[in-house]
Design a protein around this motif. Structure first.
Motif, PDB file in Angstrom:
ATOM      1  N   GLY A 447       0.816  -1.210   0.000  1.00 33.04           N
ATOM      2  CA  GLY A 447       0.000   0.000   0.000  1.00 33.04           C
ATOM      3  C   GLY A 447       0.846   1.255   0.000  1.00 33.04           C
ATOM      4  N   SER A 448       0.192   2.388  -0.172  1.00 32.22           N
ATOM      5  CA  SER A 448       0.794   3.729  -0.170  1.00 32.22           C
ATOM      6  C   SER A 448       1.723   3.965  -1.380  1.00 32.22           C
ATOM      7  CB  SER A 448       1.573   3.997   1.126  1.00 32.22           C
ATOM      8  OG  SER A 448       0.690   3.964   2.209  1.00 32.22           O
ATOM      9  N   ALA A 449       2.181   5.224  -1.447  1.00 31.21           N
ATOM     10  CA  ALA A 449       3.008   5.642  -2.584  1.00 31.21           C
ATOM     11  C   ALA A 449       4.350   4.890  -2.564  1.00 31.21           C
ATOM     12  CB  ALA A 449       3.240   7.146  -2.513  1.00 31.21           C
ATOM     13  N   GLY A 475       1.432   0.719  -3.257  1.00 30.01           N
ATOM     14  CA  GLY A 475       0.010   0.496  -3.518  1.00 30.01           C
ATOM     15  C   GLY A 475      -0.447   0.963  -4.889  1.00 30.01           C
ATOM     16  N   TYR A 476       0.466   1.461  -5.708  1.00 28.14           N
ATOM     17  CA  TYR A 476       0.057   1.910  -7.030  1.00 28.14           C
ATOM     18  C   TYR A 476       0.651   0.972  -8.081  1.00 28.14           C
ATOM     19  CZ  TYR A 476      -1.689   5.901  -4.533  1.00 28.14           C
ATOM     20  OH  TYR A 476      -2.402   6.693  -3.659  1.00 28.14           O
ATOM     21  N   GLY A 500      -2.819  -1.375   2.665  1.00 28.37           N
ATOM     22  CA  GLY A 500      -3.146   0.045   2.810  1.00 28.37           C
ATOM     23  C   GLY A 500      -3.447   0.674   1.473  1.00 28.37           C
ATOM     24  N   LEU A 501      -4.595   0.313   0.906  1.00 33.17           N
ATOM     25  CA  LEU A 501      -4.980   0.861  -0.414  1.00 33.17           C
ATOM     26  C   LEU A 501      -6.123   1.849  -0.280  1.00 33.17           C
ATOM     27  CD1 LEU A 501      -5.010  -2.460  -2.543  1.00 33.17           C
ATOM     28  CD2 LEU A 501      -3.154  -0.797  -2.316  1.00 33.17           C
ATOM     29  N   GLY A 502      -6.474   2.204   0.945  1.00 34.74           N
ATOM     30  CA  GLY A 502      -7.631   3.088   1.155  1.00 34.74           C
ATOM     31  C   GLY A 502      -8.880   2.252   1.358  1.00 34.74           C
ATOM     32  N   MET A 503      -9.774   2.804   2.172  1.00 38.95           N
ATOM     33  CA  MET A 503     -10.966   2.009   2.527  1.00 38.95           C
ATOM     34  C   MET A 503     -11.788   1.669   1.285  1.00 38.95           C
ATOM     35  SD  MET A 503     -13.706   4.621   3.915  1.00 38.95           S
ATOM     36  CE  MET A 503     -14.540   5.529   2.647  1.00 38.95           C
ATOM     37  N   LYS A 505     -11.421   0.073  -1.376  1.00 36.57           N
ATOM     38  CA  LYS A 505     -10.555  -0.573  -2.378  1.00 36.57           C
ATOM     39  C   LYS A 505      -9.791  -1.745  -1.749  1.00 36.57           C
ATOM     40  CE  LYS A 505      -7.068   0.457  -5.803  1.00 36.57           C
ATOM     41  NZ  LYS A 505      -6.213   1.426  -6.461  1.00 36.57           N
ATOM     42  N   GLY A 526      -5.872   1.229   5.628  1.00 41.69           N
ATOM     43  CA  GLY A 526      -5.999   2.606   5.150  1.00 41.69           C
ATOM     44  C   GLY A 526      -4.665   3.295   4.985  1.00 41.69           C
ATOM     45  N   GLY A 527      -4.597   4.522   5.512  1.00 34.86           N
ATOM     46  CA  GLY A 527      -3.366   5.309   5.324  1.00 34.86           C
ATOM     47  C   GLY A 527      -2.360   5.134   6.452  1.00 34.86           C
ATOM     48  N   ASP A 530       1.450   5.663   5.775  1.00 34.16           N
ATOM     49  CA  ASP A 530       1.872   7.072   5.634  1.00 34.16           C
ATOM     50  C   ASP A 530       2.225   7.652   7.003  1.00 34.16           C
ATOM     51  OD1 ASP A 530       1.173   6.745   2.990  1.00 34.16           O
ATOM     52  OD2 ASP A 530      -0.814   7.640   3.218  1.00 34.16           O
ATOM     53  N   ARG A 553      -7.356  15.340  10.965  1.00 34.73           N
ATOM     54  CA  ARG A 553      -7.004  14.858   9.618  1.00 34.73           C
ATOM     55  C   ARG A 553      -7.560  15.809   8.552  1.00 34.73           C
ATOM     56  NH1 ARG A 553      -7.948   8.527   8.693  1.00 34.73           N
ATOM     57  NH2 ARG A 553      -6.436   8.804   7.052  1.00 34.73           N
ATOM     58  N   ARG A 560      -9.916  16.291   1.921  1.00 35.95           N
ATOM     59  CA  ARG A 560     -10.802  15.205   2.378  1.00 35.95           C
ATOM     60  C   ARG A 560     -12.219  15.714   2.615  1.00 35.95           C
ATOM     61  NH1 ARG A 560      -7.463  10.875   4.474  1.00 35.95           N
ATOM     62  NH2 ARG A 560      -9.247   9.930   5.493  1.00 35.95           N
ATOM     63  N   ARG A 563     -15.154  13.631   1.537  1.00 38.95           N
ATOM     64  CA  ARG A 563     -15.275  12.376   2.299  1.00 38.95           C
ATOM     65  C   ARG A 563     -15.866  12.619   3.682  1.00 38.95           C
ATOM     66  NH1 ARG A 563      -9.878   8.868   2.015  1.00 38.95           N
ATOM     67  NH2 ARG A 563     -11.052   7.875   3.667  1.00 38.95           N
TER      68      ARG A 563
HETATM   69  N1  UDP Z   1      -3.540   4.119  -1.819  1.00 35.86           N
HETATM   70  C1  UDP Z   1      -2.836   3.157  -2.494  1.00 35.86           C
HETATM   71  N2  UDP Z   1      -3.230   2.788  -3.733  1.00 35.86           N
HETATM   72  C2  UDP Z   1      -4.325   3.342  -4.330  1.00 35.86           C
HETATM   73  C3  UDP Z   1      -5.073   4.292  -3.629  1.00 35.86           C
HETATM   74  C4  UDP Z   1      -4.644   4.665  -2.352  1.00 35.86           C
HETATM   75  O1  UDP Z   1      -1.862   2.650  -1.979  1.00 35.86           O
HETATM   76  O2  UDP Z   1      -4.625   2.951  -5.469  1.00 35.86           O
HETATM   77  C5  UDP Z   1      -3.089   4.469  -0.489  1.00 35.86           C
HETATM   78  C6  UDP Z   1      -2.785   5.927  -0.286  1.00 35.86           C
HETATM   79  O3  UDP Z   1      -1.466   6.224  -0.700  1.00 35.86           O
HETATM   80  C7  UDP Z   1      -2.943   6.070   1.211  1.00 35.86           C
HETATM   81  C8  UDP Z   1      -4.023   5.076   1.528  1.00 35.86           C
HETATM   82  O4  UDP Z   1      -4.150   4.230   0.405  1.00 35.86           O
HETATM   83  O5  UDP Z   1      -1.787   5.657   1.868  1.00 35.86           O
HETATM   84  C9  UDP Z   1      -5.360   5.738   1.767  1.00 35.86           C
HETATM   85  O6  UDP Z   1      -5.228   6.591   2.829  1.00 35.86           O
HETATM   86  P1  UDP Z   1      -6.464   7.296   3.462  1.00 35.86           P
HETATM   87  O7  UDP Z   1      -5.996   8.002   4.680  1.00 35.86           O
HETATM   88  O8  UDP Z   1      -7.230   8.063   2.462  1.00 35.86           O
HETATM   89  O9  UDP Z   1      -7.253   5.978   3.815  1.00 35.86           O
HETATM   90  P2  UDP Z   1      -8.345   5.655   4.865  1.00 35.86           P
HETATM   91  O10 UDP Z   1      -7.561   5.360   6.098  1.00 35.86           O
HETATM   92  O11 UDP Z   1      -9.196   6.854   5.015  1.00 35.86           O
HETATM   93  O12 UDP Z   1      -8.980   4.476   4.292  1.00 35.86           O
END
Ligand code: UDP
Length: 583
Positions: A447-449, A475-476, A500-503, A505, A526-527, A530, A553, A560, A563
């Motif tokens: 997950g994450s960048a 995560g991309y 950690g791809l975001g809720m 997904k 989630g994030g 990060d 946040r 956000r 959301r």
């Molecule tokens: N993310 C990812 N791939 C994607 C879309 C999102 O890895 O295709 C990651 C994004 O970098 C971030 C996390 O998913 O680290 C989403 O964080 P956010 O705080 O929005 O998530 P939440 O905790 O609210 O689900």
């Protein structure tokens, strides 16, 4: 630790109520291993000694204080919600239910007998108080009808008196008496004349040659009733005293040849042990119990003076054996009280989604169990936005409904589900990492960048030296790469997969690959990477404690905003749901 507070008519030396309490404590502690039970009692010290539980005074003040640290409030049996004995006690029990509601503690009416409620104020209060309860079980059909009649619109489940689960103590208090032994369990009642009872007892002793005994079920009160009757008797009779525990009373009834019972629980005790009994239905509850075990013609108070008791006792003595009353299904239904209490303690249902009311330790322990069982499981760290999303996304909703474990991550979920403390996914990662070092579990992070998961992994290793990271993955990625990534995770055989791809997904991604991946604990986070990597700052502790992490946040990431609109929507949906089920 799950804290259960039980209130009822306890600590008054009433064997029936004590039997209910004792059976409840035994079965709840057997079923819920981490239960800590506190009882509101008129005699806290005695209750603590008898049942090895905590006890507090039954004053409104002390109960209100205790409710603050309570996970489940049980309004236990027997007949608390009635105004025949006193209106004051009805008001007291209703007040407790309302206080528990104010404290936002889940409430269970536990196998109670309800009614009769004659006064309109009583009916109004019971309707108000009971309608706010989360789970209502009653011990007979009549109680259910009574609640429906006064306008309670909640589901009411007919179970059975908790005392059906009581086990007898080996008493042999009657071993020296000449058989047959006929026991009387009587109480003072306006329609019953003690001279008639004395005459009946004389005939049983004189004509049938039985030893007559009196068994007090409400210590001093029933003892004095027995004394008054024996004084009027010509034959000799025995008053059984120093029965301390309800299990001893059960044992004593088990030694009788026939019981003549007014006290409801004396009749229950006879039925459980197959002792032939002649019930005197001074209250509808005795009639109801008799019918439930197939005794269809209980005596009424007026029958006490017409010699009917002697006839019945003679008939039952001539059987010369125990009877098999059909109590198995009643025992099963009594057990249902326990199962339902456990469910209410451990699960919540909000907007049609069931989730687990867990504390951090419990969640981590369940996840460890999943790892030992080696079966792939989807774990969701649930927040309010997800609930709103699930309303408009049936695929996501069905994933939430099928998930193995749903943890109350956000303050919104904790509020709606009335759980004492939330379990933030990011803290759960810490807890799992700590346990992973001890147990040698391996963690994969996806997950994450680009580079963030790697950085987060390094930070975790720094915090928990010895932690084994099976692999990391940003995560991309394109759909063409997906197969390669899934294979990579599968081949490294981690015990825990943090996604950690975001809720939304992330849960869909896990659900899609769960079986193939074969990882025992797959967890959407989630994030969190990060934050762990230091890319995003987490709210300071005081902000978290104030339940305002979401606001922090938002200030950090104003993008956000859209959301965030899910939060007021969530509150609105929850209120609407509550209003429609309670009105
Ligand atoms: N993310 C990812 N791939 C994607 C879309 C999102 O890895 O295709 C990651 C994004 O970098 C971030 C996390 O998913 O680290 C989403 O964080 P956010 O705080 O929005 O998530 P939440 O905790 O609210 O689900």
């Amino acid at each position: 630790m799950k804290r259960i507070l039980i209130s009822g008519y306890y600590g008054f030396r009433n064997t029936g109520d004590e039997a209910i309490l004792s059976a409840m404590i035994t079965s709840l502690t057997a079923e819920i291993s981490n239960a800590e039970i506190t009882v509101a009692s008129a005699c806290p010290r005695e209750t603590e000694e008898r049942y090895a539980v905590k006890a507090i005074p039954r004053s409104i003040r002390s109960i209100f204080r205790a409710l603050k640290k309570t996970d489940l409030f049980i309004s236990g049996g027997g007949g608390l919600l009635q105004d025949t004995t006193s209106m004051k006690s009805l008001m007291y029990y209703c007040a407790l239910l309302l206080l528990a509601r104010v404290r936002r503690v889940p409430i269970m009416i536990y196998g109670q007998g309800v009614g009769p409620i004659k006064r309109s104020l009583g009916r109004f209060l019971v309707k108000l108080a009971v309608s706010g309860c989360d789970l209502i079980t009653v011990r007979d059909e009549r109680s259910k009808r009574e609640l429906e009649k006064i306008g309670v619109k909640r589901d009411i489940i007919v179970t059975a008196d908790p005392a059906f689960l009581l086990k007898p103590a080996r008493a042999s208090k009657l071993s020296k008496l000449k058989r047959p032994i006929v026991g009387f369990a009587l109480r003072a009642w306006p329609d019953i004349d003690f001279s008639h009872i004395a005459q009946t007892a004389d005939e049983i002793a004189g004509n049938l040659g039985a030893t007559v005994t009196f068994i007090p079920f409400h210590a001093e009160r029933d003892y004095s009733v027995a004394e008054q009757i024996t004084r009027k008797m010509k034959e000799k009779a025995v008053i059984i005293d120093n029965i301390d525990l309800p299990s001893e009373a059960l044992g004593v009834v088990g030694e009788l040849d026939v019981l003549v019972g007014m006290r409801l629980h004396s009749n229950i005790f006879a039925a459980i042990q197959g002792i032939p009994f002649v019930p005197i239905a001074y209250d509808p509850k005795v009639e109801e119990l008799s019918a439930s075990v197939g005794v269809l013609n209980p005596l009424q108070c007026k029958d006490v003076k017409n010699g009917e008791i002697v006839l019945r006792v003679r008939e039952l003595l001539s059987l010369d054996k125990n009877l098999n009353y059909p109590v198995d299904s009643l025992r099963l239904r009594a057990r249902l009280n326990v199962t339902l209490a456990k469910q209410l303690l451990n699960e919540r249902r909000v907007l049609g989604i069931r989730f687990d009311a867990l504390e951090m330790d419990e969640a981590a322990e369940i996840i460890e169990r999943y790892i030992e069982e080696e079966k792939p499981r989807l774990i969701v760290t649930l927040n309010a936005e997800m609930m709103v999303m699930a309303k408009n996304d049936p695929a996501f909703r069905s994933i939430l409904m099928k998930a193995d474990l749903l943890i109350p991550d956000s303050v919104g979920i904790a509020w709606a589900g009335r759980v004492k403390a939330r379990v933030p996914g990011i803290d759960l990662i810490d807890e799992l990492a700590r346990r992973a070092v001890d147990k040698g579990y391996r963690i994969f992070m996806i997950g994450s960048a680009e580079g963030v998961a790697k950085k987060a992994a390094a930070k975790l290793i720094e915090r928990y030296p010895g932690l084994q990271i099976a692999g990391v993955q940003s995560g991309y990625f394109s759909w063409q790469d997906e197969k390669r990534i899934v294979d990579k995770i599968r081949d490294t055989k981690p015990d825990i997969l943090l996604v950690g791809l975001g809720m939304g997904k992330q849960e869909k991604w896990i659900a899609k690959h769960l079986r193939y991946l074969g990882v025992p604990a797959c967890l959407g986070v989630g994030g969190s990477f990060d934050v762990i990597a230091g890319e995003v700052k987490r709210a300071p502790v005081w902000v978290r404690q104030a339940g305002l992490e979401w606001l922090y946040r938002f200030i950090q990431q104003p993008t956000r905003f859209k959301r965030m609109l899910a939060l007021p929507k969530f509150v609105f949906y929850v209120w609407r749901e509550r209003f429609s089920t309670r009105s």
